[in-house]
Design a protein around this motif. Sequence first.
Motif, mmCIF file in Angstrom:
data_model
loop_
_atom_site.group_PDB
_atom_site.id
_atom_site.type_symbol
_atom_site.label_atom_id
_atom_site.label_comp_id
_atom_site.label_asym_id
_atom_site.label_seq_id
_atom_site.Cartn_x
_atom_site.Cartn_y
_atom_site.Cartn_z
ATOM 1 N N ALA A 1 0.826 -1.204 0.000
ATOM 2 C CA ALA A 1 0.000 0.000 0.000
ATOM 3 C C ALA A 1 0.863 1.259 0.000
ATOM 4 O O ALA A 1 0.614 2.205 -0.754
ATOM 5 C CB ALA A 1 -0.921 -0.009 1.223
ATOM 6 N N LEU A 2 1.910 1.254 0.805
ATOM 7 C CA LEU A 2 2.757 2.440 0.910
ATOM 8 C C LEU A 2 3.607 2.628 -0.355
ATOM 9 O O LEU A 2 3.780 3.744 -0.840
ATOM 10 C CB LEU A 2 3.638 2.318 2.161
ATOM 11 N N MET A 3 4.118 1.523 -0.904
ATOM 12 C CA MET A 3 4.946 1.655 -2.108
ATOM 13 C C MET A 3 4.117 2.092 -3.310
ATOM 14 O O MET A 3 4.645 2.730 -4.225
ATOM 15 C CB MET A 3 5.705 0.350 -2.413
ATOM 16 N N ASP A 4 2.819 1.755 -3.323
ATOM 17 C CA ASP A 4 1.962 2.295 -4.384
ATOM 18 C C ASP A 4 2.009 3.821 -4.350
ATOM 19 O O ASP A 4 2.083 4.486 -5.382
ATOM 20 C CB ASP A 4 0.514 1.823 -4.195
ATOM 21 N N GLU A 5 1.980 4.380 -3.142
ATOM 22 C CA GLU A 5 2.010 5.839 -2.990
ATOM 23 C C GLU A 5 3.389 6.405 -3.313
ATOM 24 O O GLU A 5 3.516 7.527 -3.775
ATOM 25 C CB GLU A 5 1.659 6.239 -1.541
ATOM 26 N N LEU A 6 4.434 5.630 -3.015
ATOM 27 C CA LEU A 6 5.800 6.142 -3.153
ATOM 28 C C LEU A 6 6.459 5.713 -4.461
ATOM 29 O O LEU A 6 7.648 5.956 -4.679
ATOM 30 C CB LEU A 6 6.657 5.663 -1.973
ATOM 31 N N TYR A 7 5.672 5.093 -5.328
ATOM 32 C CA TYR A 7 6.187 4.543 -6.586
ATOM 33 C C TYR A 7 7.072 5.537 -7.336
ATOM 34 O O TYR A 7 8.176 5.230 -7.759
ATOM 35 C CB TYR A 7 4.990 4.118 -7.432
ATOM 36 N N LYS A 8 6.570 6.781 -7.474
ATOM 37 C CA LYS A 8 7.305 7.801 -8.238
ATOM 38 C C LYS A 8 8.645 8.113 -7.587
ATOM 39 O O LYS A 8 9.595 8.476 -8.269
ATOM 40 C CB LYS A 8 6.462 9.079 -8.330
ATOM 41 N N GLU A 9 8.688 8.011 -6.265
ATOM 42 C CA GLU A 9 9.947 8.313 -5.578
ATOM 43 C C GLU A 9 10.925 7.149 -5.690
ATOM 44 O O GLU A 9 12.114 7.318 -5.498
ATOM 45 C CB GLU A 9 9.697 8.661 -4.103
#
Lengths: 422, 361
Positions: free
Chosen positions: B152-160
């Motif tokens: 869930a968190l990596m979905d949000e941080l994908y661009k980073e």
Amino acid sequence: MAKEKESKTPMLDELETGPWPSFVKDLKQLAKRKPELEQALGQLEDSYQTNTNHWLGTVLNLDGYGGGVIARYSDVQDKFPLAAQFHTIRIIEPSGWLYNTAALRQLCDISEKHSAGILQFHGMTGDILMLGSNNEKTYTAGEELMENGWDIGGSGPALRTLACCVGPAYCEMSCFDTLGLTKFITDTYISELHRPELPYKYKFKISGCANDCANSIQRSDMPIMGTWRDKIQVNQKEVAKFIKENGENYVVDNVITRCPTKCIKLEKKKIKIDDSNCVKCMHCINVMHKALAPGKDKGVTILLGGKRTLKIGDTMSSVLVPFMKMETREDWDKLIQLVRRIWDFWGEHGLDHERVGEFIDRVGLGTFLDGIGVEPDPQMVKHPRSNPYIKFEEYTQPRIAGEPKESPNVVDKEVEGKEAAV
Amino acid sequence: MTTTIVKKKLAPRDNGAPDFKKMLHPLMAKNYGKWKYHEKVKPGIIKRVAESGDELYVIRAGSPRTMSVDTIRKICDIADKHCQGHLKFTSRCNIEFFVTKEKDIKPLIKDITTILGFPIGGTGHSVSNILHTQGWLHCNLPGTDAAGAVKALMDELYKEFINERMPQRVKISTSCCSINCGGQADIAINLQHHHPPKINHSNMQICELPKVTAICPVAAIRPINVEGKSSLEVVEEKCMYCGACHGQCPSMEIRDPKTDTLSIWVGGKSANTRGGPSFMKLATFGLPNNPPRWPEVSEAVGKILNAYKKGAKEYERIGEWIERIGWKKFFEVTGFEFTKYHIDTFRFARTTFNTSAQVRL
Ligand code: HEM
Ligand code: SF4
Ligand code: SF4
Ligand code: SF4
Ligand code: SF4
């Protein structure tokens, strides 16, 4: 998005979308031919819905081994009978987590045959984790793994599976053979890894330099990190090129002023380093990695006592041996002997469930050094003590009833002579 | 169900670690310990140059860590096709593929992204893959999940992950109980319990009671007699809800689906660079344990990363940035409230107080 109307795992399904690879999608696919996994996912869904865990721990060992299997029983096995037993086998990874595909495919085949077909690369300690075998299959998986040259990882109060950075395989920063040393310690102490005999767990993590890519300093009892004791190698031509590309200010702002001991300066566009005051932190080398490189007289710094939160809170490891060569078989053997002395002393006087760092906190670093035959060194502390309550052994009063003068320490140390100190 | 297992001869024991030499890519074996420098090609791709002049391109892809044999076989197919059958996993559960010619990078990446769907990145000043623990998938102690929280968190941080636009590298970890096997990190998300263990007296005979008593760091556990049977009790005023006893004994239930919450810690660092390694410190607490996507956690992590990106100098890790600007400013720019719970009460608490007249006004 035409999802099946009655998914059995509606909450998990929400983790199938989004750009990051989804373990749910992957495992659901596999569950089509692995009914025990389908039930384990059903149980996981239940955990998501109720915020409640359903695994109970127990002990299961392979013949001759005292650890390495993390045995799990489901507390909702009436609902998910096929996932009633769902164990993890820890497998020692190749140094540096490097693989050839033949080895990986073999793990896949064994995993598919004997377990739920789930592998984790890797556990936080470093092991390969093979998930989802029942009691019987755990034995057959273990035998097949060992038949093919693999070995089972550590658990419980034992030496744990080691881990190290990629080191000399492709990193130019590496100051010693991290991969070789990791295998050497593992193989030398393989019995201590499989048969728990220590007060508690003992972890090594091994990094080729102070960048500590193996996260050793606060995740292992005994971090070993590469360093050097001569001069940083400076290539002034590359320095000039770097300055030309980035400007002098960039070097001042990002290299010179960031040095923790202020031992590096820029003089007439040349880098000058007071190497006697350099603490080998790696920062300048990381930024100017074409112009600067670790010195040539390389070795390791050995630390001791790091651990994670349980009980007393996190501890950082601290310096035990400021510098030691780590090139020849004799150097490696010296390390092995040092470890043996630590295990003997801690093994004898440590409490049940007491990590070596906690033990040092209890008995004092000075006493500990006495016990393992290592001389004190100012590099072991940030600064000398600031409180005056010292029990000087030399002044200890004779005990009542005329007993001979005795040190108040917890040790009756056998004098090992100075050469014992590394 | 009693199946008679015919005892076969046992496989050899104590094999030790696998032979890593067989795992080395040919160029690694050839140039072992003789690498000269590296160069960033672009995010996720690093060129390694040996003293011999050989070049090895290392292409890093994010993985979910927990994988099916099917996925791993696909990874092997790709490594066989492009990388002479060799690959490596990193300490942050990324996968590294190797090619020796620049022109081979593109077709490799195409296969990684289309066949596996794994993103390329995680190098340099990016947010790398999250270190995580076992969670509800396999541990006996967790109050929350691990793999799902990371997804869930990596979905949000994908661009980073796929870009390198942070001031310095950012490492994140999660832990699903207060044992915290996830480790120190620039940002750590940890579960916290909020009351002493609830003791199941009827089930108390299965463990070694003295061991459970001894494990409590604040000596809050003592033996009692319940209806003629020996059991344990907890002195509630002393207990700090650490859960150490629960690890030892399942009858000391510390978890509570209704009250367990998540807290966020910042500023941990392993590398010895500059100021050296550091522990992480409490940033905010009381976030709900909210599967399947824990949106409150993502939001809080986002606040920290945004403030860090805006305020930090190049090469400053999160902890170094906060040290420079001070915690007062950290709480201002993130909007988190500083409370009395941020002030340490455990061992060495005084060493964390500001023992000077140096204040930022
Ligand atoms: C019986 C319950 C436990 C389970 C199922 C469990 C599970 C795990 C697993 C699967 C790993 C990764 C293992 C590997 O890579 O080999 C791990 C690592 C770890 N465990 Fe546990 N654990 C348990 C109890 C504990 C306890 C009681 C402690 C506290 C002392 C602890 C502290 C750690 C730490 C600190 C790590 C990370 C180690 C590292 O970073 O090297 N665990 N745990
Ligand atoms: S710890 Fe040092 S030697 Fe090892 S991979 Fe990291 S930078 Fe390279
Ligand atoms: S390695 Fe660290 S301490 Fe040594 S000169 Fe470079 S920045 Fe300074
Ligand atoms: S953090 Fe706690 S619950 Fe999570 S895997 Fe580690 S020991 Fe288990
Ligand atoms: S939760 Fe921790 S402090 Fe409380 S009784 Fe258990 S071990 Fe002791």
